[in-house]
Design an enzyme around this catalytic site. Sequence first.
Site, PDB file in Angstrom:
ATOM      1  N   ASP A  78       0.842  -1.191   0.000  1.00  0.00           N
ATOM      2  CA  ASP A  78       0.000   0.000   0.000  1.00  0.00           C
ATOM      3  C   ASP A  78       0.883   1.249   0.000  1.00  0.00           C
ATOM      4  OD1 ASP A  78      -3.038   0.509   0.198  1.00  0.00           O
ATOM      5  OD2 ASP A  78      -2.120   2.101   1.390  1.00  0.00           O
TER       6      ASP A  78
HETATM    7  C1  LIG Z   1       2.506   9.100  -5.782  1.00  0.00           C
HETATM    8  C2  LIG Z   1       2.119   8.084  -6.795  1.00  0.00           C
HETATM    9  C3  LIG Z   1       1.088   7.173  -6.563  1.00  0.00           C
HETATM   10  N1  LIG Z   1       0.752   6.255  -7.527  1.00  0.00           N
HETATM   11  C4  LIG Z   1      -0.297   5.222  -7.344  1.00  0.00           C
HETATM   12  C5  LIG Z   1       0.263   3.846  -6.946  1.00  0.00           C
HETATM   13  C6  LIG Z   1      -0.949   3.122  -6.450  1.00  0.00           C
HETATM   14  O1  LIG Z   1      -1.603   2.476  -7.525  1.00  0.00           O
HETATM   15  C7  LIG Z   1      -1.814   4.222  -5.940  1.00  0.00           C
HETATM   16  C8  LIG Z   1      -1.886   4.070  -4.469  1.00  0.00           C
HETATM   17  O2  LIG Z   1      -2.995   3.240  -4.141  1.00  0.00           O
HETATM   18  P1  LIG Z   1      -2.882   1.835  -3.400  1.00  0.00           P
HETATM   19  O3  LIG Z   1      -4.142   1.709  -2.570  1.00  0.00           O
HETATM   20  O4  LIG Z   1      -1.580   1.674  -2.717  1.00  0.00           O
HETATM   21  O5  LIG Z   1      -2.934   0.747  -4.573  1.00  0.00           O
HETATM   22  P2  LIG Z   1      -4.054   0.434  -5.640  1.00  0.00           P
HETATM   23  O6  LIG Z   1      -5.385   0.978  -5.197  1.00  0.00           O
HETATM   24  O7  LIG Z   1      -3.573   0.911  -6.975  1.00  0.00           O
HETATM   25  O8  LIG Z   1      -4.066  -1.151  -5.690  1.00  0.00           O
HETATM   26  P3  LIG Z   1      -4.475  -2.230  -4.526  1.00  0.00           P
HETATM   27  O9  LIG Z   1      -5.270  -1.514  -3.447  1.00  0.00           O
HETATM   28  O10 LIG Z   1      -5.262  -3.296  -5.232  1.00  0.00           O
HETATM   29  O11 LIG Z   1      -3.171  -2.770  -3.990  1.00  0.00           O
HETATM   30  O12 LIG Z   1      -1.223   5.485  -6.334  1.00  0.00           O
HETATM   31  C9  LIG Z   1       1.404   6.223  -8.744  1.00  0.00           C
HETATM   32  O13 LIG Z   1       1.088   5.414  -9.603  1.00  0.00           O
HETATM   33  N2  LIG Z   1       2.427   7.099  -8.959  1.00  0.00           N
HETATM   34  C10 LIG Z   1       2.815   8.035  -8.057  1.00  0.00           C
HETATM   35  O14 LIG Z   1       3.764   8.819  -8.330  1.00  0.00           O
END
Ligand SMILES: Cc1cn([C@H]2C[C@H](O)[C@@H](COP(=O)(O)OP(=O)(O)OP(=O)(O)O)O2)c(=O)[nH]c1=O
Length: 203
Positions: A78
């Site tokens: 996460d």
């Molecule tokens: C800061 C930042 C975040 N993010 C994204 C990564 C994650 O996908 C999202 C954070 O949300 P998460 O809840 O960590 O992940 P998710 O919802 O994509 O997947 P799951 O819950 O099934 O594990 O933000 C980027 O892609 N690039 C960036 O620079």
Amino acid sequence: MTNTTTPGRLLLASGSPRRAELLAQIGVPFTQLTPSVVEQRQPGESPQEYIQRLAHNKSSVGLQSSEDPEGLWALGADTIVLSGENVLEKPRDYAGFESMMLALSGVEHSVLSAICLRNADRQFSRLVETRVRFRHLSKPQIEVYWLTGEPVDKAGGYGIQGMGAALVESISGSYSNVVGLPLEALIPMLEHAAIPYWQESQS
Ligand SMILES: Cc1cn([C@H]2C[C@H](O)[C@@H](COP(=O)(O)OP(=O)(O)OP(=O)(O)O)O2)c(=O)[nH]c1=O
């Protein structure tokens, strides 16, 4: 590369396409499922405790959902963006996004990722922080970035792996951690679990 002879199999317990791309980049064979986990911070729970709990829960759900747990390791993760003490979630609308960007403009913030790799008997967990400094952003720039459509499903409202790279002045720490999966912390875990990397083809 590994410390046992029986290779482990990896299940990515995350729906994130970015995490899947990072695993594919280093040649890890894996399967993927999107775990159903309620993402709600508990009263009194710190942001760090919160994301470690979610990573643990995602890996547990992944492991339990498998019909063939032999040799299986489930990876949960996460990622959150922290501006001071404020957790910046995925933006719901333009007003929320604009206030996030104004809070991040010209200053440093933290991106925290928790990862948890577990099988039926053992687990490895890490919490990784990357410091990111944004350029000074004008309101017109913020609006143009919103219109790209990129911010909407991203914690903190930006994607460093995409057009959001143009917002960044400097980064201190792991880049892959910002994208959602800190590879520097993950690689030793894969080695402990005898999960291969640098494989040519993906399963
Ligand atoms: C800061 C930042 C975040 N993010 C994204 C990564 C994650 O996908 C999202 C954070 O949300 P998460 O809840 O960590 O992940 P998710 O919802 O994509 O997947 P799951 O819950 O099934 O594990 O933000 C980027 O892609 N690039 C960036 O620079």
